[in-house]
Every structure is written in structure tokens, then in C-alpha cells.
Design an enzyme around this catalytic site. Sequence first.
Site, PDB file in Angstrom:
ATOM      1  N   HIS A   1      46.101 -29.221 -87.201  1.00 53.78           N
ATOM      2  CA  HIS A   1      44.814 -28.862 -87.799  1.00 53.78           C
ATOM      3  C   HIS A   1      44.963 -28.025 -89.070  1.00 53.78           C
ATOM      4  O   HIS A   1      43.960 -27.599 -89.632  1.00 53.78           O
ATOM      5  CB  HIS A   1      43.965 -28.096 -86.783  1.00 53.78           C
ATOM      6  CG  HIS A   1      43.525 -28.937 -85.625  1.00 53.78           C
ATOM      7  ND1 HIS A   1      42.394 -29.712 -85.646  1.00 53.78           N
ATOM      8  CD2 HIS A   1      44.095 -29.141 -84.404  1.00 53.78           C
ATOM      9  CE1 HIS A   1      42.267 -30.347 -84.499  1.00 53.78           C
ATOM     10  NE2 HIS A   1      43.288 -30.020 -83.722  1.00 53.78           N
TER      11      HIS A   1
ATOM     12  N   SER B   1      42.869 -25.387 -82.139  1.00 55.92           N
ATOM     13  CA  SER B   1      41.868 -26.452 -82.217  1.00 55.92           C
ATOM     14  C   SER B   1      40.527 -26.098 -81.594  1.00 55.92           C
ATOM     15  O   SER B   1      39.523 -26.745 -81.900  1.00 55.92           O
ATOM     16  CB  SER B   1      42.410 -27.720 -81.554  1.00 55.92           C
ATOM     17  OG  SER B   1      42.725 -27.481 -80.195  1.00 55.92           O
TER      18      SER B   1
ATOM     19  N   LYS C   1      44.256 -36.585 -88.513  1.00 54.45           N
ATOM     20  CA  LYS C   1      43.257 -35.644 -89.014  1.00 54.45           C
ATOM     21  C   LYS C   1      43.187 -35.754 -90.545  1.00 54.45           C
ATOM     22  O   LYS C   1      42.652 -36.713 -91.062  1.00 54.45           O
ATOM     23  CB  LYS C   1      43.579 -34.259 -88.490  1.00 54.45           C
ATOM     24  CG  LYS C   1      43.512 -34.242 -86.952  1.00 54.45           C
ATOM     25  CD  LYS C   1      44.042 -33.022 -86.322  1.00 54.45           C
ATOM     26  CE  LYS C   1      43.864 -33.064 -84.802  1.00 54.45           C
ATOM     27  NZ  LYS C   1      44.615 -34.137 -84.118  1.00 54.45           N
TER      28      LYS C   1
END
Length: 393
Positions: A210, A182, A241
Site C-alpha cells: 500500500h 491496510s 494496487k
Amino acid sequence: MDLFDKCKNFVVYKEIEQAGLYPYFQPISSEQGTEVIINGKKILMLGSNSYLGLTVHPKVKQAAINAIKKYGTGCAGSRFLNGTLDIHIELEEKLAKFTKKEKAVLFSTGFQANLGAIAGLVGKDEYVIIDKSDHASIVDGTKLSFGEVKRFLHNDMQSLEKVLQSIDIDAGKLIVVDGIYSMDGDIANLPEIIKLKKKYNARVMVDDAHAFGVIGENGSGTASHFNLIEDTDIIMGTFSKSFASLGGFIAADAYVIDYLKHFARSLIFSASITPASCAAVLASLEIMQSEPQLIEKLWANTNRMRNGLKSAGFDTLQSCTPIIPVLVGEDLKVLQYRKMLFEEGIFVNPVVSPAVPKNKALIRLSLMATHTFDQIDFAIEKITKVGKKLGVI
């Protein structure tokens, strides 16, 4: 010494506030698109993890609204007791299919998914082995386990092997890595990790928070990206996300999921993911698989931003994903950089020590599929302008 003395003595943030450089807890008064409203001002958002821009997608918003109308606003209990809805089961089945694993289980947040899986699986006389750049939720999961924690240098396979060599070959071992890191924006060396897993009789868990919506077939993550789904024992994901919601999940072989459903404390003793959140993920998952052009646009935007920054002379470290760090150096200079960019109409995330090594502070950019090339070019121009003023380039 009084318990609260450390609270009274924590004043460094006030000094930063007084200097006009405090960057945290900025209230946003709009939806999280490529532009947001802060203090009545329109700002270009380059700090969001909504990689596909689905938080503002009409189908996702409508799905959440419809779920509230049918199920209400909450589940009033944990999954273990009264808090399981039919749409929870539907989402788990679709996530298992998406990740090509036998079964999946939902958690109320991604943080809780890591806590529950690691602490639930790693017991006394067993080992959990983590990358030094792993997310805080992984680190905290290791602290809650009864196993011994070992760490290896970031994405350094020699360091990982050295750790594995120090452990009894017959001991239970779980290697936990981020799929995409990240802060660094690089990808775990999963092919070599799998080789070491097999050599030293370990299991592997990948945190794809991610990576979903970014790499792999239809955005299905790191194991898919490397064609190593069968060899990757546990896949973890978050919904905050690319999935445009809130929550998390673990996908694995059925017997592993069945075990976690009875031993993951962060699942058993937490309220269920809300109906609206669940429905939003279902809609996002459908869009992710039916509109691959979103991922293509995300990568076009990523390449344009990274190439532009490199051409201007910036150091973007080892990033090869839509997370693009820009090395600045000193903590104070990063806070100045962030403020000056905000005044130019751009929101970025400052990352200072101890989150990064001393004198390695950076600003962290993250791209969305919904950014336009004009917005990216505007950002490159402003980042370059401020970078020159501050002597970063």
C-alpha cells in the site's frame, strides 16, 4: 464428526443476507475507475486500492493488449522452467532500479511473494517477528516457515524491543512489517525499527503493497520515504494496487534474491505472471515516475477527504495516508452504514471483527488520484448524512 459439518453449520452469512446486509462479492460490470456499475447503477468507488487510478489509463491498457498480441495470454509454466519471458527480466531489472536494490524477483501474486520470502528465508532455530496488524499473507508466510513466530503490539517499539530482548542475540531474526497498514492507514515506524534491528542483530522486511505510488521518491515506498533504503534489507510489493495489475515481487541484495529463486516454493511451483500483467506493470511504473503530479493529486484528495471527515466529527484513528478508516463501533451498525451509503451511491468497505477488535468496527475509505474534489465533497456529505442517522456522530 464429518469433515464437512463445519461447512453445514456455517450459516451466519445467510442470516446477514436475509437481513439485506451482506456486503461481499458484489459483482461489478465496468472497469474500476472512480465510478463503477453495480446492478446497473452508477456508484462512486471509495473502496479501490488503485491509488493512482492507472487501471483505466490508456497507456496501461494498450501495453497489456500489445503483450497479448506478442506473447499470448499465458506462459504455460513456472519461472523456474519454461515460464520466463524477456519482459519478466526487464521488469525485475526496472523494479530493482526503482527500489534502489541490487536485484528483484517476480511472483504471481503479492500474497505468494510474502509466503515465498518468509517461508524461504526463516528456518529451524530462527525467528520471524511480526506486527500484530500485519497483512494475512505475512501471517501465513510465518506459518509455512520452520522458524518460531513472535508478535509485537501494533507500531509499539517498546513491545518490539521486549520481543527482541527475549531472543538470543546470535539467532537469525527477521522483522516483518507493513509499510502502510491496510486497515489503520498509518505508516510503520521504520526509523525506530531500523535502530532496533541494528541493536539486536536482526534483518528487516517491509511489505510496501500500500506504499508504492503513495509515499517515497516517485512513489517508491517506505524505505525511500524515510531515507532508509540501505538499512531496509528486503522490500516487497504487489502489482494489484498502484501498479494496476496482478502479481508481486521481492527486492533485496543479489545474493538474497538468488537464494529465493531456488528456495521460495511459491515461486518455483507457481505459473509465471502473465504477459499482459507484466506489461501493465511496466507501463504503470513508467507513468508513476514520469507523472509525479498523480501522487500530488492523490495527496490533495486524501487531505480534502480526511479534513472534511474530521470537521464533521468522525474518528479517523491514526490514519495519515490515502487509507482512511472511519470508526463506527458495532459490527451490525457498520453493515447498516455500508448498505445505506450504497443506496446513496457510494461504495465503501466494511471492516468487522475479528479483522478489528470487538466494538471497533469501521468503514474503510481509500482515495484515488483520479477522484475529483466534487466527488469527494459529495462523499463527505453522504457519509455525514448517514453517520448522523446512525448516531455515529
